[in-house]
Design an enzyme around this catalytic site. Structure first.
Site, PDB file in Angstrom:
ATOM      1  N   GLY A  23       1.046   1.389  17.678  1.00 24.24           N
ATOM      2  CA  GLY A  23       0.648   2.731  18.051  1.00 24.24           C
ATOM      3  C   GLY A  23      -0.795   2.885  18.475  1.00 24.24           C
ATOM      4  CB  ILE A  24      -3.230   5.599  17.709  1.00 22.42           C
ATOM      5  CG1 ILE A  24      -2.433   6.758  18.309  1.00 22.42           C
ATOM      6  CG2 ILE A  24      -4.732   5.833  17.885  1.00 22.42           C
ATOM      7  CD1 ILE A  24      -2.576   8.062  17.541  1.00 22.42           C
ATOM      8  CB  VAL A  72      -5.774   1.120   3.728  1.00 26.75           C
ATOM      9  CG1 VAL A  72      -5.839   0.272   4.989  1.00 26.75           C
ATOM     10  CG2 VAL A  72      -4.678   2.180   3.815  1.00 26.75           C
ATOM     11  CG  ASN A  98      -5.010   4.323  13.485  1.00 24.87           C
ATOM     12  OD1 ASN A  98      -4.779   5.369  14.083  1.00 24.87           O
ATOM     13  ND2 ASN A  98      -4.135   3.307  13.449  1.00 24.87           N
ATOM     14  CB  SER A 153      -3.320  15.262  12.345  1.00 25.65           C
ATOM     15  OG  SER A 153      -2.255  15.863  13.081  1.00 25.65           O
ATOM     16  CE1 TYR A 166      -0.005  12.330   9.312  1.00 26.87           C
ATOM     17  CE2 TYR A 166       0.083  14.450  10.442  1.00 26.87           C
ATOM     18  CZ  TYR A 166      -0.296  13.118  10.424  1.00 26.87           C
ATOM     19  OH  TYR A 166      -0.969  12.578  11.492  1.00 26.87           O
ATOM     20  CE  LYS A 170      -3.545  11.622   9.282  1.00 27.86           C
ATOM     21  NZ  LYS A 170      -4.360  10.402   9.459  1.00 27.86           N
ATOM     22  N   PRO A 196      -5.992  14.272  16.831  1.00 26.90           N
ATOM     23  CG  PRO A 196      -5.191  12.111  16.604  1.00 26.90           C
ATOM     24  CD  PRO A 196      -5.822  13.223  15.830  1.00 26.90           C
TER      25      PRO A 196
END
Length: 260
Positions: A23-24, A72, A98, A153, A166, A170, A196
């Site tokens: 992905g990103i 992480v 990320n 986000s 989520y 964020k 994003p």
């Protein structure tokens, strides 16, 4: 991903990028490598990390990248990943947080979210950002230079329903970004967040219907779907010498879906 011209913008710099096995993050790894940086891919999925590392070497040159398997949210694993990066490249100039849990989440009312799922999202999306930043900051302080870029986000400003864990995670990233910027600015370290919009990559998003994609497009001022390259351009700026006076900011890269 668009073709990139190789440059030496980040020659001599090292970027540690989490969740760069897809992905990103995958686009970030390629983009920063082609801009001259050495890359440490920190990825839970060992095969994915190695695959992207091979892509980076093929496109940007051998010796430019290492792949490190790490969770992480595990302090010992993060410390080991930073130590391995330092052993390989001798420094860390850029840390891009990320890694996150998102694409596998099912949309559901918040009262139906299992608590174990809530904790896992917080563990990766929040704890992971803190742990990686905590491990990289002393290295950057030693050079009196550093760039930390946290991927938040646009859902934070939209208050999107059915993803409460989520969205909350964020939002925490934005708060941490501001607080860390205050703590690290005197040491020449900037800390910023990118927000994003709906970014479509090779990762499958089963919960997004064609109708929802059209609705997303209609909300944007710029009438095309967002790509990871759009985010890469913003990240390259924030990591550059030109971005040295920008810190503590939450920058929406979403085609004008939200205004801050």
């Amino acid at each position: 991903m668009t073709d990139m011209t190789k440059t030496d913008t980040f020659a001599g710099r090292v970027a540690l990028i989490t969740g760069a096995g897809q992905g990103i993050g995958r686009v970030f790894a390629k983009g920063f490598a082609c801009a001259g940086a050495k890359i440490a891919i920190v990825e839970l999925n060992e095969d994915s990390g190695r695959s992207v590392a091979a892509e980076v070497e093929a496109e940007c040159g051998a010796g430019t990248v290492i792949a490190i398997r790490a969770d992480v949210a595990d302090p010992a694993a993060v410390d080991a990943a930073v130590a391995e990066t330092l052993q390989a490249f001798g420094r860390i100039d850029i840390a891009i947080n990320n890694a996150a849990i998102f694409s596998t989440l099912k949309m559901r009312p918040f009262e139906e979210i299992p608590f174990d799922e809530w904790k896992q999202v917080m563990r990766v999306n929040v704890d992971g950002v803190m742990l990686v930043s905590k491990a990289c900051a002393p290295v950057m302080r030693g050079k009196r230079h550093g760039r930390i870029i946290n991927i938040s986000s646009g859902v934070v400003t939209m208050g999107r329903p059915h993803y409460l864990h989520y969205v909350a995670s964020k939002a925490a990233v934005v708060g941490m970004t501001r607080a860390m910027a205050r703590e690290l600015g005197a040491d020449g370290i900037t800390v910023n967040a990118l927000l994003p919009g709906a970014t479509f990559t090779e990762i499958e998003r089963e919960t997004v219907t064609p109708e929802q994609k059209t609705q997303i497009l209609n909300m944007q001022c710029i009438k095309r779907h967002e790509t990871a390259d759009d985010l890469l351009a913003a990240a390259l700026y924030l990591a550059s010498d030109g971005g040295e006076f920008v810190t503590g900011q939450s920058i929406a890269v979403d085609g004008g879906t939200t205004f801050r």
